[in-house]
Design an enzyme around this catalytic site. Structure first.
Site, mmCIF file in Angstrom:
data_model
loop_
_atom_site.group_PDB
_atom_site.id
_atom_site.type_symbol
_atom_site.label_atom_id
_atom_site.label_comp_id
_atom_site.label_asym_id
_atom_site.label_seq_id
_atom_site.Cartn_x
_atom_site.Cartn_y
_atom_site.Cartn_z
ATOM 1 C CG ASP A 61 38.583 -48.614 34.608
ATOM 2 O OD1 ASP A 61 37.476 -49.130 34.331
ATOM 3 O OD2 ASP A 61 38.834 -48.132 35.711
ATOM 4 C CD1 TRP A 62 33.260 -46.427 30.581
ATOM 5 C CD2 TRP A 62 32.579 -48.537 30.892
ATOM 6 N NE1 TRP A 62 32.000 -46.540 30.050
ATOM 7 C CE2 TRP A 62 31.551 -47.834 30.230
ATOM 8 C CE3 TRP A 62 32.376 -49.885 31.203
ATOM 9 C CZ2 TRP A 62 30.341 -48.421 29.866
ATOM 10 C CZ3 TRP A 62 31.163 -50.478 30.846
ATOM 11 C CH2 TRP A 62 30.180 -49.750 30.191
#
Length: 755
Positions: A304-305
């Site tokens: 994820d980010w």
């Protein structure tokens, strides 16, 4: 009869041919991957594992358009394999997406090996980052339909419109299993039941990927998220720690991922959280040992980010960014959503050259990425021909979104049959969520937080506008009545005065648009300003229809008893207001059911499949009426009323005793005993009456949605398999134990014995 036999034989023949084609394609793709991998330099391989956000390449003087030098640097110097996100200012048109992807493709084709860039997007309820796209209800509303066929069709439409945007990869479905209703991403999940979530997960994956035909120009690769335990934080706040025994992960969370993997999901995004003190991005046990080896996942594992960097800056399990890269890649990460710099590339390159990360780990990751690119046919084409997508945003697609919203909206209370409303009476529509598209769509709509939905969806109806469209403006009174947060006594008084001139009050309450950390709350109750409005209107002594427009169950117990009807519409998307008003006036019969327990109190958050000790109190044991039962949700999982009535009868089980290989066939008759046609979700619950691990009170094992005309009866049949009788024991093994089980459908119950 001959025709039927011929058709059946042709079906079997075609199935066999398709199976052989899949095998041949797999072998062909594996060969292509091996050949391409053998030609790649280490730099090109590490670049494939690097994912960068599109805005990094934009021209500072012209947002939304590329700076040619920046794009060249990313693709040719750093060899990046993937780009994500949406250009500024958000929600480009199909033409702008086409131009964006053309620029990326042209640059990729200038590289030595011409490997296409894989573009990913958070298209989670339609092609929600493309102007003019069809937006469906958010996932929690999809779950409320209990209709997997409907959900699958919607996913296919979302895939069609996302591919029309030249994007082949969507970060969906969300398979999080929320254990705290305060969590800001609950609405992105399918609710609190693992079986319902599993069936909905398969529907979305099949719809997105075209039943394993992901190479079609009308299909996209799906991405399961967020593996694993992300929705189960102890605080209810986003990206905070979870404490989850592995037995429970296996009993619930992993079953959802296993179902999606079996359906063919091509990728998975890893949870930003930590479980029992170990960040998931750092867990070889969870990513490699369980996901890749035990569950057999052969697709791409993406972060994820910024989450590899966060191993260093937030979680404090890495001594540096470089150390974080080593930990995550060795744990099993294949692609890093870096996403705003090239540190992952430079650090991983250095780690491999110095022998701290083996080339074999790099080759495994890159093989998975290249395989997905071949499966998506990106080497043939990455840019959509807009002539191939005449149905983008079409009336046909909009009708499907409307139907989905209509089947999701859930009638929770209807005292004295106050609903449906009469078109001949004047109504007051009021409340903070009554006149904005932001609250109907929620986050991940056109922009990250969905704050611009009123601009992008200006041609769609808010709840107020849907009322006005149906009745005419002269029959609809309106004032906001309250802000979502700020109290406004003048507005409340205005609403009270208008209410005196109306026959009924439609009170629209809920939440702001949000996702992730901006959606964190410290109070699960509905906001004070909205409660104050509700209590003031109750004093007018007019019937009030409470419409809940929210992503999670905000507590209403301090005024719910003063409401004549309660309707939950979740986050129903662009067509939600039309569907809602059609339901309120009886043009559509409601059929949604709650996919979670709606709690009554903030410290009483039991799930429907609670343990027996969560259903009792000391007072109950002692027959002392002064004690309140510990299990008392405002509305229980599966609640959903209709304008007709359904009667269950004749529950049958084909065996009263079974061995450990038998299946159990169950049937029940369902009759529409009312005067309107309606849809009913038939839910089968199973209770294991005694077990060595304390059993659940009941657990959903099957469901089917049926349509019945007045006085029509349908026999619904289910088959329970041995796995349905099992649970995970202390040795982390799925087992069943001898003893009695109870099947419950509606008010009908039957027992059988496992010998």
């Amino acid at each position: 009869m001959k025709n039927s036999i011929f058709c059946a034989l042709m079906f079997l023949f075609c199935g066999a041919v398709w199976s052989q084609q899949v095998k041949n394609n797999k072998a062909e793709i594996d060969a292509k991957v091996s050949e391409l991998l053998s030609k790649m330099t280490l730099e090109e391989k590490v670049g494939q594992m690097t994912q960068i956000t599109v805005t990094i390449f934009e021209d500072a003087k012209k947002p939304g358009y590329f700076d040619a030098a920046k794009l060249k640097q990313g693709i040719q110097d750093y060899h990046i394999g993937s780009i994500l996100n949406v250009p500024n200012p958000g929600a480009p048109t199909l033409k702008r997406w086409q131009e964006t992807m053309q620029a990326i493709t042209i640059e990729a084709n200038k590289t030595r090996l011409k490997i296409p860039v894989l573009y990913g997007i958070d298209a989670i309820h339609g092609a929600s980052y493309t102007a003019g796209a069809t937006l469906f209800p958010q996932q929690i509303g999809l779950a409320a339909t209990f209709n997997t066929d409907l959900v699958k069709r919607g996913a296919a439409i979302s895939a069609y419109e996302t591919r029309a945007s030249s994007i082949p990869w969507v970060f969906s479905p969300d398979l999080d299993f929320p254990r705290n209703p305060a969590w800001s991403r609950m609405w992105e999940s399918f609710g609190e039941d693992a079986y319902l979530s599993s069936k909905m997960a398969v529907a979305l994956v099949d719809g997105f990927e075209g039943n394993n035909n992901v190479g079609s120009k009308y299909s996209v690769a799906s991405c399961m998220k967020h593996y694993i335990g992300y929705g189960s934080t102890t605080t209810g706040k986003d990206r905070t720690p979870s404490i989850i025994p592995e037995r429970l992960l296996r009993q619930y969370d992993l079953t959802i991922y296993q179902a999606a993997i079996n359906a063919g999901a091509k990728s998975v995004m890893v949870s930003s959280g930590e479980i029992n003190g170990t960040p998931v991005h750092a867990s070889k046990h969870l990513i490699t040992d369980i996901l890749k080896k035990e569950l057999g996942f052969s697709g791409v594992v993406v972060t994820d980010w910024k989450d590899i960097i966060y191993l260093y800056t937030r979680h404090k399990v890495a001594e540096s960014k470089r150390d974080a890269v080593r930990i995550a890649v060795m744990a099993g990460i294949d692609m890093s959503m870096v996403p705003e710099e090239f540190s992952f590339y430079t650090d991983l390159l250095d780690l491999v050259k110095k022998g701290e990360v083996p080339v074999s780990r790099i080759d495994d990751a890159v093989s998975r990425i290249l395989k997905m690119k071949f499966e998506l046919n990106l080497f043939q084409n990455t840019v959509a021909d807009l002539k191939d997508y005449p149905k983008f945003g079409s009336a046909e697609h909009i009708e499907e979104a409307y139907n989905t919203a209509a089947e999701s909206i859930t009638l929770l209370k209807n005292n004295a049959s106050v609903l449906p409303l009469s078109k001949n009476e004047k109504v007051l529509v009021t409340g903070a969520t009554a006149n904005s598209m932001k609250y109907l769509n929620g986050g991940w709509s056109y922009t990250w937080q969905g704050e611009n939905s009123d601009t992008y969806a200006a041609d769609k109806f808010t709840i107020l506008e849907a009322f006005q469209n149906k009745l005419g403006k002269e029959n609809v009174l309106y004032t906001a009545g309250a802000d979502l947060e700020k109290e406004d006594d003048a507005e409340i008084q205005k609403a009270v005065e208008l209410a005196k001139n109306a026959s009924k009050i439609v009170l629209c309450l809920g939440e702001k648009n949000y996702t992730e950390t901006p959606g964190d709350i410290s109070d699960l109750y509905m906001s004070a300003s909205q409660i104050k409005l509700a209590l003031a209107l109750a004093k007018v002594n007019k019937p009030i229809i409470l419409v809940l427009n929210e992503g999670r169950p905000r507590l209403i117990s301090n005024f719910e008893d003063k409401m004549s009807a309660v309707v939950q519409c979740y986050l129903p998307g662009n067509e939600g207001a039309r569907a809602l008003v059609d339901i309120l006036y009886g043009d559509v019969n409601p059929s949604g059911r709650l996919p979670y327990n709606y709690p009554r109190y903030p410290n009483s958050l039991e799930k429907y499949n609670r343990k027996y000790t969560e259903s009792i109190s000391e007072g109950e044991q002692n027959n002392d009426a002064k004690y309140e039962k510990s299990y008392s949700p405002q509305f229980e999982f599966g609640t959903g009323l209709s304008y007709t009535t359904f009667v269950y009868s004749n529950l049958k089980i084909d065996k009263t005793e079974i061995n450990n290989t038998d299946e159990v066939n169950v049937s029940v008759d369902v009759t529409n005993s009312g005067t309107r046609a309606g849809k009913e979700s038939v839910l089968l619950y199973l209770s294991d009456n005694v077990a060595s691990i304390t059993p659940e009170f009941k657990s959903l094992k099957r469901f089917e949605k049926i349509s019945l005309k007045p006085n029509e009866t349908q026999t619904v049949k289910f088959t329970l398999k041995q796995k349905d009788l099992q649970f995970v024991n202390e040795d982390l093994k799925w087992i069943s134990e001898k003893g009695s089980f109870t099947v419950q459908i509606g008010d009908q119950k039957k027992d059988f014995l496992l010998k």
